[in-house]
Enzyme design. Structure first.
Site, short mmCIF file in Angstrom:
data_model
loop_
_atom_site.label_atom_id
_atom_site.label_comp_id
_atom_site.label_asym_id
_atom_site.label_seq_id
_atom_site.Cartn_x
_atom_site.Cartn_y
_atom_site.Cartn_z
CG ASP A 190 31.09 -30.20 53.77
OD1 ASP A 190 30.54 -29.82 54.82
OD2 ASP A 190 32.10 -30.90 53.75
CG HIS A 230 32.18 -29.81 57.91
ND1 HIS A 230 32.17 -30.61 56.79
CD2 HIS A 230 32.86 -30.50 58.86
CE1 HIS A 230 32.80 -31.74 57.05
NE2 HIS A 230 33.24 -31.70 58.30
CB SER A 408 35.86 -33.80 58.21
OG SER A 408 34.52 -34.09 58.41
#
Length: 565
Positions: A190, A230, A408
């Protein structure tokens, strides 16, 4: 870098950081632009490494994973020839960042003049420019998290807002059965993991020594607790472990946190970071990679991918994901959030075969409109399965619980299911895990390019693994039914029978067979049968599970499953 969070609470935009970074030095006019390049080497003919001594470059856990799955070592596993690396390093102005075993290449930072010298070396085959250089952000201090008391999970209250996404796939049942990911090693790729080192929901990772490794492939350091959050949100849906507050789908697995995403730009160098991270994961013995990432458009001067490039063989990250699957890791990747815009389709590396590509649904199992659709450009079914990605719950770096939309989140939620199921059946291969999850899914008998095989479920996967037949329904044709029989096809049988709806009998038919990895096995065009059934040859089929896509030439194809004994 394209992080697959469509929106957070519907009012934050798709994540994208601008390219202006305060404090970076300004390049004087006329100075050659320094970029990174993937330099392919000619061979490994004189490498000092040997397949007979793999312990020099692969850990015991990595070798055990191959042995368990009967995967042979190949020349691609050998490190690049250090003599070739030395030749490249000897070129003035060339900085070698990484080497790639699988691609037999080195990542080199230099300007175009130096690159020309590097390309002239006898050990070099070719080169591809990856990006413009960019400085990385300063690291943030690493702090230890506070421990939390552990207790068995199982009630709605234990999971907090994460209950719906866990219950939908049977992860709560899986946890109650004692499979929370213990002993499974999961790498998360990520863009950053701020707050993971301080958040209570992640504290057991440190308390129980289940954070095996961290690395920042952008900055070549271990500063991962910074950059975009994220990765933190994604990781929480997997590794969250604070009963009464939030529990992820694999709360007791061992984790590896790898930053592969550039913050200030979008170039194929991120795909190469993905490649190098996957090779690191392989060498360390990782079982599962979760990648809530995807690539199709880049900043100039890099060239965008076209949909035709998503054929499982073209994109850098797709090629990397395919090799990662070939060496026995289970790669789980987001399908993408392109379903309600002009692109529509999945992104790289979600088009790779042999991986588990995950689309998004809501808590009721309805497809999220933003979820990218298939097929891959070569016609393979994608996504493979789907999980909750609309209004999915996650944990912010601050510890606050939030909800957001994006494949995601569907990807790591499904990855946790895969980890627990694999833990429950440790003799399975990665490809068998994918197959069982697909067979357990809500539309296993009628997969499509919207949800794949549908929503997988631990309980149903357990039934499949135990050989207990699941209730099935034939795929609806045009006003009638499509059947394949006998199904399973007995060993030695030369044909099976395809029953056709009346509307199909007077037109030519197209039949495609795909194996469990999604690879095309055969493609047939049959003349109009003018009969209720046709015979399909099965002599050349090896034992296994196949997807048979059939329909009128030029029309949408229907998919039915075929088992060859």
């Amino acid at each position: 870098m394209r992080f697959f969070v469509l929106c957070i609470l519907a009012w934050l935009p798709l994540w994208k950081v601008g390219t202006v970074v305060a404090g970076l030095p300004v390049r004087p006019p006329g100075t050659p632009t320094v970029r990174k390049h993937l330099v392919y080497l000619r061979d490994k003919a004189n490498t000092p490494y040997s397949l007979s001594a793999p312990q020099r470059f692969l850990t015991a856990r990595s070798l055990a994973r191959r042995t368990h799955q009967n995967i042979s070592l190949l020349p691609r596993d050998l490190p690049v020839d250090p003599a070739y690396v030395a030749q490249v390093q000897a070129v003035a102005g060339a900085k070698v960042w990484y080497t790639s075993r699988w691609f037999n290449a080195v990542v080199v930072e230099c300007d175009s003049t130096v690159l020309a010298v590097v390309q002239a070396l006898p050990c070099v085959r070719s080169a591809r420019t990856l990006n413009r250089s960019a400085a990385t952000s300063a690291p943030l201090p690493v702090q230890a998290g506070a421990p939390v008391a552990a207790r068995p999970a199982g009630t709605r209250a234990d999971y907090g807002n994460a209950y719906a996404q866990a219950h939908q796939i049977g992860a709560d049942v899986m946890h109650d059965a004692g499979f929370r990911g213990e002993g499974m090693h999961i790498a998360v790729f990520d863009g950053g993991f701020p707050g993971v080192n301080t958040g209570s929901v992640f504290a057991s990772l440190y308390q129980q020594n289940r954070l095996a490794s961290v690395y920042n492939f952008v900055g070549r350091d271990q500063n991962v607790y910074q950059y975009d959050d994220h990765g933190t949100l994604v990781l929480s849906t997997l590794a969250g472990n604070q009963p009464g507050v939030f529990i992820g789908t694999a709360p007791q697995a061992t984790y590896y946190l790898f930053v592969t995403e550039e913050v200030a730009s979008e170039h194929p160098v991120e795909e190469v970071n993905w490649l190098i991270a996957a090779e690191r994961a392989d060498s360390l013995g990782v079982d599962i990679i979760n990648s809530s990432l995807g690539y199709n458009t880049f900043d100039a001067p890099s060239v965008d991918y076209a949909y035709t490039d998503l054929d499982g063989r073209t994109a850098l990250s797709t090629r990397a994901a395919t090799v990662a699957a070939r060496v026995g890791m289970l790669v789980v990747n987001s399908a993408g959030n392109e379903g309600n815009n002009r692109w529509l389709y999945l992104l790289a590396p979600a088009d790779a075969d042999s991986i588990l590509t995950v689309g998004a649904v809501d808590s009721l199992g309805t497809r999220a409109r933003f979820s990218s659709i298939g097929p891959a450009a070569d016609g393979r079914l994608k996504p493979n399965v789907s999980a909750m990605g609309q209004q999915a719950a996650f944990v912010y770096p601050s510890g606050a619980i939030g909800r957001g939309n994006g494949t995601s989140f569907a990807s790591p939620i499904a990855a946790g299911l895969a980890a627990g199921f694999w833990q429950a059946h440790p003799t399975l291969t990665a490809q068998e895990v994918i197959d069982y999850l697909q067979r357990s899914a809500s539309q296993a008998t009628a997969p499509d390019n919207l949800l794949g095989y549908g929503i997988p479920n631990f309980g149903r996967a357990q039934q499949v693994a135990a050989g207990i037949p699941l209730p099935t329904a034939p795929v609806a044709g045009v006003g009638n039914l499509v059947h394949l029989y006998p199904n399973p096809v007995p060993a030695g049988a030369a044909t099976c029978t395809l029953q056709l709806p009346a509307e199909w009998r007077a037109q030519p038919l197209e039949v495609r067979l795909y194996d469990a990895r999604g690879a095309l096995v055969s493609a047939l065009t049959l003349p109009a049968p003018n009969a209720p059934t046709v015979q399909l040859p099965t002599t050349a089929l090896r034992p296994g599970v196949y997807s048979c896509r059939v329909g009128r030439v030029g029309q949408p194809l229907y998919t039915v499953r075929l088992l060859r004994l």
